[in-house]
Design a protein around this motif. Structure first.
Motif, PDB file in Angstrom:
ATOM      1  N   SER A 119       2.235 -19.948 -17.201  1.00 54.98           N
ATOM      2  CA  SER A 119       0.913 -20.381 -16.773  1.00 54.98           C
ATOM      3  C   SER A 119       0.068 -19.180 -16.378  1.00 54.98           C
ATOM      4  N   PRO A 120      -1.229 -19.207 -16.709  1.00 51.23           N
ATOM      5  CA  PRO A 120      -2.112 -18.083 -16.347  1.00 51.23           C
ATOM      6  C   PRO A 120      -2.082 -17.806 -14.853  1.00 51.23           C
ATOM      7  N   GLY A 121      -2.011 -16.527 -14.494  1.00 52.84           N
ATOM      8  CA  GLY A 121      -2.031 -16.164 -13.082  1.00 52.84           C
ATOM      9  C   GLY A 121      -0.687 -16.238 -12.397  1.00 52.84           C
ATOM     10  N   LYS A 122       0.324 -16.720 -13.118  1.00 53.05           N
ATOM     11  CA  LYS A 122       1.653 -16.825 -12.529  1.00 53.05           C
ATOM     12  C   LYS A 122       2.459 -15.560 -12.812  1.00 53.05           C
ATOM     13  N   GLY A 123       3.316 -15.207 -11.887  1.00 54.68           N
ATOM     14  CA  GLY A 123       4.162 -14.044 -12.088  1.00 54.68           C
ATOM     15  C   GLY A 123       4.410 -13.320 -10.789  1.00 54.68           C
ATOM     16  N   LYS A 124       5.202 -12.280 -10.855  1.00 54.83           N
ATOM     17  CA  LYS A 124       5.530 -11.480  -9.691  1.00 54.83           C
ATOM     18  C   LYS A 124       4.451 -10.430  -9.474  1.00 54.83           C
ATOM     19  N   ILE A 125       3.927 -10.360  -8.266  1.00 55.80           N
ATOM     20  CA  ILE A 125       2.911  -9.372  -7.936  1.00 55.80           C
ATOM     21  C   ILE A 125       3.593  -8.091  -7.462  1.00 55.80           C
ATOM     22  N   ILE A 126       3.317  -7.003  -8.148  1.00 55.20           N
ATOM     23  CA  ILE A 126       3.844  -5.701  -7.738  1.00 55.20           C
ATOM     24  C   ILE A 126       2.678  -4.794  -7.380  1.00 55.20           C
ATOM     25  N   ARG A 127       2.939  -3.780  -6.600  1.00 57.65           N
ATOM     26  CA  ARG A 127       1.913  -2.813  -6.198  1.00 57.65           C
ATOM     27  C   ARG A 127       2.295  -1.453  -6.772  1.00 57.65           C
ATOM     28  N   GLN A 128       1.581  -1.067  -7.807  1.00 55.08           N
ATOM     29  CA  GLN A 128       1.868   0.185  -8.489  1.00 55.08           C
ATOM     30  C   GLN A 128       1.073   1.325  -7.865  1.00 55.08           C
ATOM     31  N   PRO A 129       1.762   2.351  -7.330  1.00 54.23           N
ATOM     32  CA  PRO A 129       1.029   3.488  -6.743  1.00 54.23           C
ATOM     33  C   PRO A 129       0.467   4.434  -7.803  1.00 54.23           C
ATOM     34  N   TYR A 130      -0.726   4.942  -7.524  1.00 58.88           N
ATOM     35  CA  TYR A 130      -1.369   5.937  -8.367  1.00 58.88           C
ATOM     36  C   TYR A 130      -1.711   7.155  -7.506  1.00 58.88           C
ATOM     37  N   ARG A 131      -1.647   8.319  -8.139  1.00 55.82           N
ATOM     38  CA  ARG A 131      -2.053   9.556  -7.460  1.00 55.82           C
ATOM     39  C   ARG A 131      -3.372  10.033  -8.046  1.00 55.82           C
ATOM     40  N   PHE A 132      -4.320  10.372  -7.174  1.00 49.22           N
ATOM     41  CA  PHE A 132      -5.627  10.869  -7.575  1.00 49.22           C
ATOM     42  C   PHE A 132      -5.753  12.338  -7.163  1.00 49.22           C
ATOM     43  N   THR A 133      -6.188  13.176  -8.100  1.00 48.93           N
ATOM     44  CA  THR A 133      -6.388  14.594  -7.822  1.00 48.93           C
ATOM     45  C   THR A 133      -7.705  15.042  -8.465  1.00 48.93           C
ATOM     46  N   LEU A 134      -8.101  16.277  -8.204  1.00 50.86           N
ATOM     47  CA  LEU A 134      -9.200  16.863  -8.946  1.00 50.86           C
ATOM     48  C   LEU A 134      -8.695  17.214 -10.347  1.00 50.86           C
ATOM     49  N   GLN A 135      -9.614  17.291 -11.297  1.00 53.23           N
ATOM     50  CA  GLN A 135      -9.229  17.633 -12.659  1.00 53.23           C
ATOM     51  C   GLN A 135      -8.493  18.964 -12.703  1.00 53.23           C
ATOM     52  N   ASN A 136      -8.929  19.936 -11.907  1.00 49.42           N
ATOM     53  CA  ASN A 136      -8.311  21.265 -11.923  1.00 49.42           C
ATOM     54  C   ASN A 136      -7.137  21.391 -10.958  1.00 49.42           C
ATOM     55  N   GLU A 137      -6.832  20.298 -10.240  1.00 46.75           N
ATOM     56  CA  GLU A 137      -5.704  20.236  -9.294  1.00 46.75           C
ATOM     57  C   GLU A 137      -5.836  21.242  -8.157  1.00 46.75           C
ATOM     58  N   ASP A 138      -7.056  21.674  -7.878  1.00 45.08           N
ATOM     59  CA  ASP A 138      -7.290  22.578  -6.753  1.00 45.08           C
ATOM     60  C   ASP A 138      -7.108  21.857  -5.417  1.00 45.08           C
ATOM     61  N   LEU A 139      -6.936  22.658  -4.394  1.00 40.11           N
ATOM     62  CA  LEU A 139      -6.970  22.150  -3.034  1.00 40.11           C
ATOM     63  C   LEU A 139      -8.398  21.701  -2.705  1.00 40.11           C
ATOM     64  N   PHE A 140      -8.533  20.640  -1.899  1.00 37.82           N
ATOM     65  CA  PHE A 140      -9.844  20.176  -1.464  1.00 37.82           C
ATOM     66  C   PHE A 140      -9.731  19.676  -0.028  1.00 37.82           C
ATOM     67  N   SER A 141     -10.769  19.043   0.472  1.00 39.78           N
ATOM     68  CA  SER A 141     -10.688  18.511   1.832  1.00 39.78           C
ATOM     69  C   SER A 141     -11.387  17.164   1.931  1.00 39.78           C
ATOM     70  N   PHE A 142     -10.825  16.296   2.777  1.00 41.93           N
ATOM     71  CA  PHE A 142     -11.464  15.049   3.157  1.00 41.93           C
ATOM     72  C   PHE A 142     -12.345  15.305   4.380  1.00 41.93           C
ATOM     73  N   ALA A 143     -13.401  14.527   4.522  1.00 39.86           N
ATOM     74  CA  ALA A 143     -14.182  14.550   5.750  1.00 39.86           C
ATOM     75  C   ALA A 143     -13.423  13.770   6.820  1.00 39.86           C
ATOM     76  N   GLY A 144     -13.261  14.374   7.989  1.00 40.10           N
ATOM     77  CA  GLY A 144     -12.523  13.715   9.055  1.00 40.10           C
ATOM     78  C   GLY A 144     -13.202  13.850  10.406  1.00 40.10           C
ATOM     79  N   LEU A 145     -12.753  13.052  11.354  1.00 40.09           N
ATOM     80  CA  LEU A 145     -13.155  13.134  12.751  1.00 40.09           C
ATOM     81  C   LEU A 145     -11.903  13.368  13.579  1.00 40.09           C
ATOM     82  N   TRP A 146     -12.044  14.051  14.712  1.00 37.18           N
ATOM     83  CA  TRP A 146     -10.873  14.329  15.540  1.00 37.18           C
ATOM     84  C   TRP A 146     -11.216  14.154  17.012  1.00 37.18           C
ATOM     85  N   ASP A 147     -10.177  14.094  17.822  1.00 35.75           N
ATOM     86  CA  ASP A 147     -10.356  14.014  19.273  1.00 35.75           C
ATOM     87  C   ASP A 147      -9.066  14.492  19.928  1.00 35.75           C
ATOM     88  N   GLU A 148      -9.126  14.687  21.250  1.00 39.70           N
ATOM     89  CA  GLU A 148      -7.915  15.060  21.976  1.00 39.70           C
ATOM     90  C   GLU A 148      -7.748  14.161  23.186  1.00 39.70           C
TER      91      GLU A 148
END
Length: 236
Positions: A119-148
């Motif tokens: 039946s449509p929509g029936k089946g086992k739901i799995i969660r497939q992980p994907y990795r995202f990088t820059l095309q050149n695989e360089d190091l980069f940075s996320f914008a973050g907030l911090w506190d102490e």
């Protein structure tokens, strides 16, 4: 959201403005950076030197370290949230990374009696992980907030951070509706600039150019934070 990422490569783009600030904090590769771990960041209050902060923001006014510690902050509501609105102008950081993971829900067909059509929509739901990088695989940075946060009973100081997320670009949207904010080298300088107006800082929190990124499926070894080996980032 962003719940796992990697900081493995030492490859730094030639035009990367933060090259001299990484020092020795990238010596140990982390293929599976997870919440609560001490991870490499650069703060706006000490931009010339990297540091390790715990992932999951604990505000200074928290009464206990066991309170909820958000690992992400939505860019669209930063100025409305009591948790984050005072940090955007005072405590920002670059979160060093070379990739991040998101999980795509996939319906896996199951064998039926006598191989009858399923039946449509029936089946086992799995969660497939994907990795995202820059095309050149360089190091980069996320914008973050911090506190102490200071433990009043012991005097111990705990420095923590959260990663800002925004709507997904067309590449990430194939897997998840949101993505971490990736800053360009130029935007990194502005993000650490203590004289930059808040409204201008908010303008930096945009989806990264999808054409400058790539993605591939990886093993479900990533699902457990105890798995921190090169096999985690291998393509299926």
């Amino acid at each position: 959201m962003c719940g796992r990422y990697s900081v493995v490569t030492k490859k730094i783009a030639k035009d990367h403005r933060q090259a001299g600030r990484f020092g020795d904090i990238l010596n140990d590769p982390n293929y599976n950076a997870a919440p609560s771990q001490p991870l490499p960041v650069i703060t706006n209050t000490n931009p010339e030197k990297g540091a390790f902060l715990s992932w999951g923001l604990l505000r200074a006014w928290a009464t206990t370290a066991k309170t909820n510690r958000p690992i992400n902050a939505r860019a669209e509501t930063l100025t409305q949230s009591p948790m984050f609105r005072n940090l955007i102008g005072r405590k920002r950081c670059l979160v060093l990374a070379d990739g991040f993971y998101e999980w795509k829900k996939i319906i896996q067909a199951l064998n039926t009696l006598f191989d009858l059509p399923q039946s449509p929509g029936k089946g086992k739901i799995i969660r497939q992980p994907y990795r995202f990088t820059l095309q050149n695989e360089d190091l980069f940075s996320f914008a973050g907030l911090w506190d102490e946060w200071v433990d009043k009973s012991t005097g111990e100081v705990l420095k923590t951070f959260t990663i800002i997320t925004t709507e997904a670009n067309k590449l990430v949207k194939e897997v998840h509706e949101r993505m971490p904010v990736i800053l360009t080298p130029e935007a990194e300088e502005l993000w650490l600039n203590n004289d930059e107006p808040v409204n201008d800082l908010l303008d930096l929190l945009q989806p990264y150019d999808a054409d400058q990124m790539k993605a591939y499926p990886v093993s479900d070894l990533i699902n457990s934070p105890v798995n921190n080996s090169p096999e985690v980032i291998n393509s299926l």
